[in-house]
Design an enzyme around this catalytic site. Sequence first.
Site, PDB file in Angstrom:
ATOM      1  N   LYS A 119      95.685  -4.248  63.342  1.00 46.10           N
ATOM      2  CA  LYS A 119      95.887  -2.850  63.149  1.00 46.10           C
ATOM      3  C   LYS A 119      97.422  -2.538  62.959  1.00 46.10           C
ATOM      4  O   LYS A 119      98.339  -3.884  62.421  1.00 46.10           O
ATOM      5  CB  LYS A 119      96.190  -2.092  64.443  1.00 46.10           C
ATOM      6  CG  LYS A 119      95.143  -2.192  65.469  1.00 46.10           C
ATOM      7  CD  LYS A 119      94.995  -1.497  66.662  1.00 46.10           C
ATOM      8  CE  LYS A 119      93.259  -1.672  67.339  1.00 46.10           C
ATOM      9  NZ  LYS A 119      93.039   0.233  66.966  1.00 46.10           N
ATOM     10  N   ARG A 178      83.148  -1.888  71.456  1.00 43.86           N
ATOM     11  CA  ARG A 178      82.270  -1.969  71.728  1.00 43.86           C
ATOM     12  C   ARG A 178      80.729  -3.720  71.998  1.00 43.86           C
ATOM     13  O   ARG A 178      79.581  -3.555  73.104  1.00 43.86           O
ATOM     14  CB  ARG A 178      81.016  -1.090  70.795  1.00 43.86           C
ATOM     15  CG  ARG A 178      81.457  -1.666  69.166  1.00 43.86           C
ATOM     16  CD  ARG A 178      81.328  -0.904  68.369  1.00 43.86           C
ATOM     17  NE  ARG A 178      82.500   0.009  67.649  1.00 43.86           N
ATOM     18  CZ  ARG A 178      82.740   0.786  66.967  1.00 43.86           C
ATOM     19  NH1 ARG A 178      81.357   1.152  66.373  1.00 43.86           N
ATOM     20  NH2 ARG A 178      83.804   2.152  66.559  1.00 43.86           N
TER      21      ARG A 178
END
Length: 461
Positions: free
Chosen positions: A240, A314
């Site tokens: 990120k 996820r």
Amino acid sequence: MSEPKALIRPDRGEAAIAIHLVNKDGFEAFAKRLTAGQRAALAAQKFEGGGYQIGIVPDGDSWFAVSGVANPESLSSWCLAKLAEELPEGTYRLADGDPGAAMFGWITGQYRFNRYRSEDKAQGPRILLTTQVGPIDAVTAEAEAECLVRDLVNMPAEDMGPAALEAECERLAKAHKAELTVVRGDALEQGYPMVHAVGRAAARHHAPRLMHLTWGDPKHPVLALVGKGVCFDSGGLDIKPSAGMRLMKKDMGGAAHALALAGLIMAARMKVRLHLLIPAVENAISGGAFRPGDVLKSRKGLTIEIHNTDAEGRLILGDALTRASEESPDLIVDFATLTGAARVALGPDLPAMMARKDETADAFLAAGKANDDAAWRLPLPEAYREYLASDVADMANASQNPFAGASVAGLFLDRFVGEGLDWVHFDTFAWNPNPRPGRARGGRGLGLRAAYHAIRARYGA
Ligand code: BES
Ligand code: ZN
Ligand code: ZN
């Protein structure tokens, strides 16, 4: 802050400072009953009965407080929060009526995260007396759960890693005589391969694991709670940018919600067989990190091609939801700080909620509305399933287009929830960027009370 429980007490008629609640319309009538001196004192404080305004009124040797609220007859969770923050240490009671829902804000308004300050900045407690019938515990328990979420989220990642989350689960299990199993190492690699893959790059003292807590009569319907426990999300090799990474200590916010909710459910002795599943990892970067292009095998057997290592939540939830489904649960509820897309759609205050069944979705939305913890439903559109198609594996972990990111993440999870099972997914922010009364900047529960009240209505205490 003081123990949340200590901030509300049954009213036994002891000395306390009165709090009068008015609104703009009622203020004139209220002021007529005051002396000229008292009216002048309020005028000097520019008190006019507006929302969250506070006036201090001298009264002989003592004083009382007056505060503006929208409707003195029906208080929201936040009506007393500013008073609790700003009044001096002491004991208070409402001049008329009972605080009801506002007890939540009275407690959370006094929440401070002072653990890392050298100087103890804690202010003395402001205690509220109540004549409420029924157990005060029921209300304070919710505020206590909220404070727990905030504490866990606010803790720096180095001190709230997978091991610390495990310790929290252990504390919870002890408090309620629940059973706790923790899966690590080879057993994790075998049983929860995606949890292992995401967490394997972390330093040894932040090694990945899965906590599985069980509680309650096996004859009761199974309720499974699952929470995303990414204790820090660097993004992995798909790292990120710094602005996006800054708050990622909060990426275990879903785990904090699930844990706090499990505590509420056990304290209320709900008629459920509870399974709490928390996959805990750090999405770190090292030579051993999982890579873009890798194909992971999941607990369910499906193979997953990694398009983006930053779509890690996820993956760990997929294995945990598979495990939850093996219990043939009556209901699965998961919480996760899953997508930036949910924040783009709904902002920081509204968690996105997805569900398979409309009745279940409606029950959760209604419970949120009724308890000052509203959520907003997003769809799980069949047509978008193809966004997760992979050229080499059964499925990819991320879409190659920028559309409907929160729903696509929900659709990924859906593949791991057993067929036909009732399932609710909260994509929550777990963070409050703009401080308001009762809601300090920092960790925050969002969807916690919605879920608690919906579950309580469904199973009873
Ligand atoms: N933890 C983040 C999601 C997130 C980001 C929540 C910012 C709240 C605020 C998650 O693991 C993530 O990085 N998701 C990616 C998914 C994408 C790579 C498909 C996202 O949302 O950008
Ligand atoms: Zn991520
Ligand atoms: Zn994440």
